[in-house]
Design an enzyme around this catalytic site. Structure first.
Site, short mmCIF file in Angstrom:
data_model
loop_
_atom_site.label_atom_id
_atom_site.label_comp_id
_atom_site.label_asym_id
_atom_site.label_seq_id
_atom_site.Cartn_x
_atom_site.Cartn_y
_atom_site.Cartn_z
N CYS A 108 26.71 10.09 64.42
CA CYS A 108 27.97 9.46 63.99
C CYS A 108 29.09 9.66 65.01
O CYS A 108 29.95 8.81 65.13
CB CYS A 108 28.37 9.97 62.62
SG CYS A 108 28.46 11.76 62.54
N GLU A 111 32.14 11.28 55.01
CA GLU A 111 31.94 11.30 56.47
C GLU A 111 31.16 10.04 56.78
O GLU A 111 29.96 9.96 56.52
CB GLU A 111 31.18 12.58 56.85
CG GLU A 111 31.46 13.01 58.26
CD GLU A 111 30.39 12.54 59.20
OE1 GLU A 111 30.47 11.35 59.60
OE2 GLU A 111 29.51 13.33 59.53
P1 NAD Z 1 23.18 2.04 54.37
O1 NAD Z 1 24.53 1.64 53.92
O2 NAD Z 1 22.07 1.16 54.01
O3 NAD Z 1 22.77 3.49 53.83
C1 NAD Z 1 23.39 4.66 54.27
C2 NAD Z 1 22.86 5.85 53.46
O4 NAD Z 1 23.39 5.79 52.17
C3 NAD Z 1 21.35 5.93 53.30
O5 NAD Z 1 20.99 7.27 53.50
C4 NAD Z 1 21.08 5.53 51.84
O6 NAD Z 1 20.01 6.27 51.27
C5 NAD Z 1 22.37 5.92 51.18
N1 NAD Z 1 22.77 5.05 50.09
C6 NAD Z 1 22.69 3.71 50.04
N2 NAD Z 1 23.21 3.26 48.86
C7 NAD Z 1 23.62 4.36 48.17
C8 NAD Z 1 24.25 4.56 46.92
N3 NAD Z 1 24.61 3.54 46.12
N4 NAD Z 1 24.53 5.83 46.54
C9 NAD Z 1 24.23 6.88 47.32
N5 NAD Z 1 23.63 6.75 48.52
C10 NAD Z 1 23.35 5.51 48.95
O7 NAD Z 1 23.33 2.21 55.91
P2 NAD Z 1 22.24 2.47 57.05
O8 NAD Z 1 21.53 1.21 57.41
O9 NAD Z 1 21.41 3.64 56.73
O10 NAD Z 1 23.24 2.79 58.23
C11 NAD Z 1 24.25 1.86 58.55
C12 NAD Z 1 25.41 2.52 59.22
O11 NAD Z 1 25.83 3.65 58.48
C13 NAD Z 1 25.11 3.09 60.58
O12 NAD Z 1 25.16 2.11 61.55
C14 NAD Z 1 26.21 4.11 60.73
O13 NAD Z 1 27.40 3.48 61.11
C15 NAD Z 1 26.38 4.62 59.34
N6 NAD Z 1 25.70 5.92 59.15
C16 NAD Z 1 26.43 7.01 59.46
C17 NAD Z 1 25.85 8.25 59.36
C18 NAD Z 1 26.65 9.48 59.71
O14 NAD Z 1 26.08 10.48 60.11
N7 NAD Z 1 27.97 9.44 59.52
C19 NAD Z 1 24.52 8.38 58.96
C20 NAD Z 1 23.80 7.23 58.62
C21 NAD Z 1 24.41 5.99 58.73
#
Ligand code: NAD
Length: 485
Positions: free
Chosen positions: A292, A258
């Site tokens: 999201c 998701e």
């Molecule tokens: P990001 O890519 O830095 O991290 C997203 C999430 O993934 C964080 O919770 C982080 O702890 C986790 N993560 C990072 N690397 C990982 C790995 N290798 N394995 C497992 N988990 C890992 O992104 P961000 O800065 O937190 O958000 C950027 C964009 O992501 C947002 O603008 C949005 O589009 C999307 N997002 C979507 C949702 C959602 O509910 N669908 C939630 C958070 C972010």
């Protein structure tokens, strides 16, 4: 930065739940939990080590063996008791959620309630997992199907709804009879830990639900590589989703993704503009826009664009920005510095591309990651904010002339999680419902998620569904048995 004493709220040291016991991570590294409202350091959380992860994997195998043997009714009872404990502890959990995530306390309380509701719905749905008897082509032979829990699950959840999004994955997996290792977002481990406490206190066997906090990449790589894990579920960015999907592909493991979206809203000239703005503004500024399925690209038919923009700006100006603990606050800070910086850069870029700033467009206060509710008009489609999800309180508006044009522009991106349409015309509503490319479409309404309904995206927004019977089915594997009399 000051270190705020959070020990009255949570024990930061013991945030790893392995084999039914809580303990400190032994990995050497630490993750930091920072209050988005003040930028004060709330807690240092020692990260899980390779041996913590290894022990959790071993315990997950044992926990799965014990949990899958419980009857569906017994499993439902544990989940329901877990939900009741969540409600009983809601005051403390909501405070933790606001402290680590920044959302207003009222929203945090609502999230606790939604998480409990989600666990309860999955508890009941787990009792209704049935097989089928299927007619045979061969006389004397009968076929039937037996749904079975798929096995231990690795679940990765984000920081925007740390509790609710964890409840969706954990509720469905446990209801199906799977064991779960939950890895919440580094920034927001406390509320999720409280839910793990509640469910374990409710009577889960040791190892059925565990939690690891630490270096995200290390934990996800180790869990996905392990033979013990049979299914992965991730909510977060498309970039991380792609990485985890590649790792799962290597091991041929199913994954539910998701991911981000960039939900278009098409507002036609026959729509009830006041009602549209009321519902869109209410959801847009909830959780500071970090949802999201949040409406995030606004295409408004030219004749009503001016009125729509003015009404939206008025709603934006009424939002009271402040710390989540202040009861007058209706919108808290963004959850982390990188989000605030990203939103700021997107607004600056839009203005460079010729967008008109109608309101907002600036930080609020000296400390904390606050950003004012912002409305931008005449935003060209090549501005970054029209292509990259703002995940913040920004409303970029562009005018359109024909419905064909609006649908084409709405469908121009590779993501497709949610989309919205506003019109009084049945024919236009039917077109928008059929042609907007997204996993979920709201017509004259913004509410798309409830435990009963499947939710998920298309294309770069991911695949698989959460919630609904489809979500539960993703934690089941179907065995077909042929019996000759
Ligand atoms: P990001 O890519 O830095 O991290 C997203 C999430 O993934 C964080 O919770 C982080 O702890 C986790 N993560 C990072 N690397 C990982 C790995 N290798 N394995 C497992 N988990 C890992 O992104 P961000 O800065 O937190 O958000 C950027 C964009 O992501 C947002 O603008 C949005 O589009 C999307 N997002 C979507 C949702 C959602 O509910 N669908 C939630 C958070 C972010």
């Amino acid at each position: 930065m000051d270190i705020v004493d959070i020990r009255t709220l949570a024990d930061a040291a013991a945030l790893q739940c392995v084999a039914g016991a809580w303990r400190s991570g032994r990995g050497g590294a630490e993750t930091q939990v920072v209050d988005p409202a003040s930028e004060a350091l709330l807690a240092r959380v020692p990260a899980a080590s390779a041996s913590d992860i290894g022990e959790a994997l071993e315990a997950a195998t044992a926990g799965f063996d014990a949990w899958r043997r419980r009857t569906p009714l017994e499993r439902a009872g544990v989940l329901r008791r877990g939900a009741a404990l969540l409600r009983a502890r809601a005051g403390r959990i909501a405070l933790l959620l606001t402290a680590e995530q920044g959302k207003p306390l009222a929203e945090a309380q609502r999230e606790v309630e939604q998480a409990a509701d989600t666990l309860e719905w999955h508890a009941d749905e787990g009792r209704r997992v049935y097989g089928r008897v299927i007619g045979s082509r061969w006389p004397g032979t009968q076929f039937h199907t037996q749904p079975e829990p798929i096995g231990p699950v690795a679940a990765f959840t984000p920081w925007n709804f740390p509790l609710m999004l964890s409840a969706i994955k954990v509720g469905a997996a446990l209801a199906a009879g799977c064991a779960v290792i939950l890895k919440p977002a580094d920034e927001t481990p406390f509320a999720a830990a409280e839910m793990v406490h509640c469910l374990n206190d409710a009577g889960l066997p040791a190892g059925a639900l565990q939690m690891l906090v630490g270096v995200a990449g290390e934990i996800s790589s180790a869990l996905i590589a392990s033979e013990a894990i049979r299914k992965v579920s991730f909510t977060g960015s498309t970039a991380v989703g792609r990485l985890l999907a590649a790792q799962c592909g290597e091991r041929l493991k199913p994954i539910t993704l998701e991911l981000g979206g960039h939900a278009p809203v098409v507002v036609c000239d026959d729509a009830d503009i006041d009602a549209a703005v009321r519902s869109l503004a209410a959801i847009k500024f909830r959780n500071a826009g970090q949802i999201c399925a949040n409406p995030s690209r606004f295409f408004v038919q030219r004749a009503v664009a001016g009125r729509f923009i003015e009404a939206y700006a008025e709603a934006a100006r009424e939002v009271r920005v402040g710390p989540g603990t202040d009861p007058r606050t209706t919108m808290g800070p963004l959850a982390n510095r990188r989000r605030r910086d990203a939103v700021e850069a997107l607004v600056a870029d839009a203005r460079e591309h010729g967008a008109r700033l109608v309101c907002g467009g600036h930080r609020v206060g000296e400390r904390g990651w606050y950003y004012a509710p912002t409305v931008l008009a005449d935003v060209p489609d090549d501005a970054h904010v029209m292509r990259e999800e703002p995940f913040g309180p920004v409303v970029p508006v562009a005018a359109f002339d024909t419905l064909d044009e609006a649908i084409a522009r709405a469908n121009a991106l590779d993501v497709g999680l949610a989309a919205f349409g506003y019109t009084r015309s049945m024919a236009r509503a039917r077109r928008l419902g059929n042609e907007l490319r997204a996993g979920a479409v709201g017509l004259n309404c913004v509410t798309l998620m409830q435990p009963e309904t499947p939710f998920g995206g298309v294309r770069d927004s991911g695949f698989g569904r959460e919630n609904g019977s489809e979500g539960l089915a993703s934690y089941l594997s179907v065995r077909t048995v042929a019996t000759a009399a």
